[in-house]
Write a protein that holds these residues in place. Sequence first.
Motif, PDB file in Angstrom:
ATOM      1  N   PHE A 240       0.822  -1.199   0.000  1.00 55.70           N
ATOM      2  CA  PHE A 240       0.000   0.000   0.000  1.00 55.70           C
ATOM      3  C   PHE A 240       0.863   1.258   0.000  1.00 55.70           C
ATOM      4  CE2 PHE A 240      -2.584  -3.398   1.692  1.00 55.70           C
ATOM      5  CZ  PHE A 240      -3.758  -3.241   0.986  1.00 55.70           C
ATOM      6  N   ASP A 241       0.355   2.295  -0.688  1.00 57.04           N
ATOM      7  CA  ASP A 241       1.016   3.594  -0.758  1.00 57.04           C
ATOM      8  C   ASP A 241       2.495   3.452  -1.119  1.00 57.04           C
ATOM      9  OD1 ASP A 241      -1.359   4.920  -0.048  1.00 57.04           O
ATOM     10  OD2 ASP A 241      -0.980   4.450   2.056  1.00 57.04           O
ATOM     11  N   LEU A 242       2.746   2.845  -2.276  1.00 57.54           N
ATOM     12  CA  LEU A 242       4.102   2.565  -2.731  1.00 57.54           C
ATOM     13  C   LEU A 242       4.638   3.701  -3.606  1.00 57.54           C
ATOM     14  CD1 LEU A 242       6.392   0.413  -2.880  1.00 57.54           C
ATOM     15  CD2 LEU A 242       5.324  -0.368  -5.000  1.00 57.54           C
ATOM     16  N   VAL A 243       5.875   4.070  -3.330  1.00 61.07           N
ATOM     17  CA  VAL A 243       6.621   5.007  -4.165  1.00 61.07           C
ATOM     18  C   VAL A 243       7.923   4.306  -4.539  1.00 61.07           C
ATOM     19  CG1 VAL A 243       7.860   7.219  -4.237  1.00 61.07           C
ATOM     20  CG2 VAL A 243       5.651   7.060  -3.084  1.00 61.07           C
TER      21      VAL A 243
ATOM     22  N   GLU B 274      23.876   0.848 -18.888  1.00 62.97           N
ATOM     23  CA  GLU B 274      24.690   0.344 -17.773  1.00 62.97           C
ATOM     24  C   GLU B 274      24.272  -1.086 -17.467  1.00 62.97           C
ATOM     25  OE1 GLU B 274      24.672   2.962 -14.373  1.00 62.97           O
ATOM     26  OE2 GLU B 274      24.527   4.728 -15.655  1.00 62.97           O
ATOM     27  N   ASN B 275      25.076  -1.787 -16.676  1.00 65.29           N
ATOM     28  CA  ASN B 275      24.791  -3.179 -16.321  1.00 65.29           C
ATOM     29  C   ASN B 275      24.194  -3.324 -14.929  1.00 65.29           C
ATOM     30  OD1 ASN B 275      25.671  -4.189 -18.783  1.00 65.29           O
ATOM     31  ND2 ASN B 275      27.783  -4.305 -18.089  1.00 65.29           N
ATOM     32  N   SER B 276      23.696  -2.227 -14.386  1.00 68.42           N
ATOM     33  CA  SER B 276      23.104  -2.264 -13.056  1.00 68.42           C
ATOM     34  C   SER B 276      22.054  -1.157 -12.930  1.00 68.42           C
ATOM     35  CB  SER B 276      24.199  -2.070 -12.001  1.00 68.42           C
ATOM     36  OG  SER B 276      23.673  -2.162 -10.711  1.00 68.42           O
ATOM     37  N   THR B 277      20.989  -1.459 -12.206  1.00 65.75           N
ATOM     38  CA  THR B 277      19.940  -0.482 -11.908  1.00 65.75           C
ATOM     39  C   THR B 277      19.557  -0.646 -10.444  1.00 65.75           C
ATOM     40  OG1 THR B 277      19.089  -0.646 -14.176  1.00 65.75           O
ATOM     41  CG2 THR B 277      17.632   0.327 -12.537  1.00 65.75           C
ATOM     42  N   GLN B 278      19.380   0.472  -9.749  1.00 59.00           N
ATOM     43  CA  GLN B 278      18.952   0.428  -8.349  1.00 59.00           C
ATOM     44  C   GLN B 278      17.664   1.215  -8.171  1.00 59.00           C
ATOM     45  OE1 GLN B 278      22.544   1.917  -6.306  1.00 59.00           O
ATOM     46  NE2 GLN B 278      22.551  -0.065  -5.250  1.00 59.00           N
ATOM     47  N   TYR B 279      16.823   0.690  -7.277  1.00 61.25           N
ATOM     48  CA  TYR B 279      15.578   1.375  -6.916  1.00 61.25           C
ATOM     49  C   TYR B 279      15.407   1.363  -5.413  1.00 61.25           C
ATOM     50  CZ  TYR B 279      13.990   1.217 -11.762  1.00 61.25           C
ATOM     51  OH  TYR B 279      13.877   1.402 -13.117  1.00 61.25           O
ATOM     52  N   VAL B 280      14.803   2.428  -4.909  1.00 63.33           N
ATOM     53  CA  VAL B 280      14.333   2.470  -3.522  1.00 63.33           C
ATOM     54  C   VAL B 280      12.829   2.287  -3.594  1.00 63.33           C
ATOM     55  CG1 VAL B 280      14.015   3.897  -1.476  1.00 63.33           C
ATOM     56  CG2 VAL B 280      16.187   3.951  -2.699  1.00 63.33           C
ATOM     57  N   LEU B 281      12.331   1.283  -2.869  1.00 59.95           N
ATOM     58  CA  LEU B 281      10.899   1.025  -2.787  1.00 59.95           C
ATOM     59  C   LEU B 281      10.436   1.496  -1.418  1.00 59.95           C
ATOM     60  CD1 LEU B 281      12.147  -1.092  -4.852  1.00 59.95           C
ATOM     61  CD2 LEU B 281      10.083  -2.382  -4.452  1.00 59.95           C
ATOM     62  N   ILE B 282       9.509   2.452  -1.400  1.00 56.04           N
ATOM     63  CA  ILE B 282       9.038   3.033  -0.142  1.00 56.04           C
ATOM     64  C   ILE B 282       7.603   2.571   0.094  1.00 56.04           C
ATOM     65  CG2 ILE B 282       8.697   5.148   1.187  1.00 56.04           C
ATOM     66  CD1 ILE B 282      10.636   6.516  -0.812  1.00 56.04           C
ATOM     67  N   LYS B 283       7.447   1.729   1.089  1.00 52.31           N
ATOM     68  CA  LYS B 283       6.139   1.183   1.460  1.00 52.31           C
ATOM     69  C   LYS B 283       5.466   2.126   2.458  1.00 52.31           C
ATOM     70  CE  LYS B 283       4.421  -2.682   4.187  1.00 52.31           C
ATOM     71  NZ  LYS B 283       4.781  -3.923   4.874  1.00 52.31           N
ATOM     72  N   GLU B 284       4.130   2.243   2.363  1.00 51.30           N
ATOM     73  CA  GLU B 284       3.351   3.094   3.257  1.00 51.30           C
ATOM     74  C   GLU B 284       3.916   4.520   3.256  1.00 51.30           C
ATOM     75  OE1 GLU B 284       3.458   0.812   6.873  1.00 51.30           O
ATOM     76  OE2 GLU B 284       2.075  -0.675   6.065  1.00 51.30           O
ATOM     77  N   ALA B 285       4.190   5.007   2.052  1.00 48.73           N
ATOM     78  CA  ALA B 285       4.797   6.328   1.879  1.00 48.73           C
ATOM     79  C   ALA B 285       3.799   7.424   2.236  1.00 48.73           C
ATOM     80  CB  ALA B 285       5.263   6.492   0.439  1.00 48.73           C
TER      81      ALA B 285
ATOM     82  N   ASP C 208       4.465   5.570 -12.658  1.00 47.25           N
ATOM     83  CA  ASP C 208       3.458   4.546 -12.357  1.00 47.25           C
ATOM     84  C   ASP C 208       3.459   4.136 -10.887  1.00 47.25           C
ATOM     85  OD1 ASP C 208       2.693   4.534 -14.994  1.00 47.25           O
ATOM     86  OD2 ASP C 208       3.907   2.783 -15.530  1.00 47.25           O
ATOM     87  N   TYR C 209       4.464   4.584 -10.143  1.00 46.79           N
ATOM     88  CA  TYR C 209       4.598   4.189  -8.735  1.00 46.79           C
ATOM     89  C   TYR C 209       4.814   5.413  -7.858  1.00 46.79           C
ATOM     90  CZ  TYR C 209       5.201  -0.232 -11.076  1.00 46.79           C
ATOM     91  OH  TYR C 209       5.012  -1.321 -11.884  1.00 46.79           O
TER      92      TYR C 209
ATOM     93  N   ASP D 148       9.563  19.553   1.562  1.00 44.03           N
ATOM     94  CA  ASP D 148       8.780  18.330   1.771  1.00 44.03           C
ATOM     95  C   ASP D 148       9.540  17.122   1.237  1.00 44.03           C
ATOM     96  OD1 ASP D 148       6.891  20.064   2.714  1.00 44.03           O
ATOM     97  OD2 ASP D 148       5.381  19.608   1.188  1.00 44.03           O
ATOM     98  N   TYR D 149       9.442  16.013   1.956  1.00 41.96           N
ATOM     99  CA  TYR D 149      10.068  14.784   1.503  1.00 41.96           C
ATOM    100  C   TYR D 149       9.148  13.604   1.791  1.00 41.96           C
ATOM    101  CZ  TYR D 149      11.438  14.184   6.424  1.00 41.96           C
ATOM    102  OH  TYR D 149      11.431  14.060   7.789  1.00 41.96           O
ATOM    103  N   ILE D 150       9.487  12.467   1.200  1.00 41.71           N
ATOM    104  CA  ILE D 150       8.656  11.273   1.337  1.00 41.71           C
ATOM    105  C   ILE D 150       9.209  10.409   2.452  1.00 41.71           C
ATOM    106  CG2 ILE D 150       7.813   9.200   0.170  1.00 41.71           C
ATOM    107  CD1 ILE D 150       8.012  10.807  -2.466  1.00 41.71           C
ATOM    108  N   ASP D 151       8.337  10.089   3.385  1.00 46.24           N
ATOM    109  CA  ASP D 151       8.657   9.249   4.527  1.00 46.24           C
ATOM    110  C   ASP D 151       8.022   7.880   4.323  1.00 46.24           C
ATOM    111  OD1 ASP D 151      10.129   9.368   6.812  1.00 46.24           O
ATOM    112  OD2 ASP D 151       8.760  10.694   7.894  1.00 46.24           O
ATOM    113  N   GLY D 152       8.567   6.863   4.933  1.00 45.57           N
ATOM    114  CA  GLY D 152       7.996   5.523   4.862  1.00 45.57           C
ATOM    115  C   GLY D 152       9.089   4.483   5.038  1.00 45.57           C
ATOM    116  N   ASN D 153       8.717   3.226   4.922  1.00 42.27           N
ATOM    117  CA  ASN D 153       9.654   2.126   5.091  1.00 42.27           C
ATOM    118  C   ASN D 153      10.369   1.882   3.762  1.00 42.27           C
ATOM    119  OD1 ASN D 153      10.983  -0.223   5.741  1.00 42.27           O
ATOM    120  ND2 ASN D 153       9.249  -1.123   6.802  1.00 42.27           N
TER     121      ASN D 153
END
Length: 190
Positions: free
Chosen positions: A52-55, A95-106, A77-78, A120-125
């Motif tokens: 839920f509430d994913l960024v 590049e041969n690598s991609t990184q993502y931060v997945l923020i749950k309950e953002a 989309d997220y 303002d910034y995004i808070d969450g897990n």
Amino acid sequence: MRKTSLILIAIIALYYFSCERDDICPDSTPTTPRLKIDLLDVANSDNKKNVFDLVIVGVTDEFTGVVSVNNEFILPDYNFRARIDSLLLPLKTTENSTQYVLIKEAEINDAGTEDDTSDDYIDGNQDLITINYSREEVYVSRACGYKTIFKNVTLNLDPDIANRWLTSRQPLTDNQSVEDETTPHFTMSH
């Protein structure tokens, strides 16, 4: 004159019928695929489980760990996606690598200044995932050019993150490759 006209018509006809339609790449033509990940219930890995509430934010060299509300690398989309049980993530084709931060309950944290949105910034897990792969360019057509497919894909969860909400990940085949986005490539449990 008549003979010249017939030759000219024959040359034009040959030219016209020898050309390939290459003006527009049809939407139905598969292009560079995205990585598909199903999100599963850690208690019952046969069931998908919503987040839920994913960024989701793409990580760059300048990433500090704080995600501004106006961050240009938030995947459209997220961006506060209310409920989702699978992901389609684009991979870098240079590049041969991609990184993502997945923020749950953002949620948006206004840093104590309701009237000033600049801080303002995004808070969450937050969890960090790293996807490594090798790239191969495949010719599609004159209209569509090339697409990139990804071979030997691995997905890793950052072990140094405290309170990680993603507990495990699993490729669906050995030597995972990403050649289309119709079926899942990985599962992640939470």
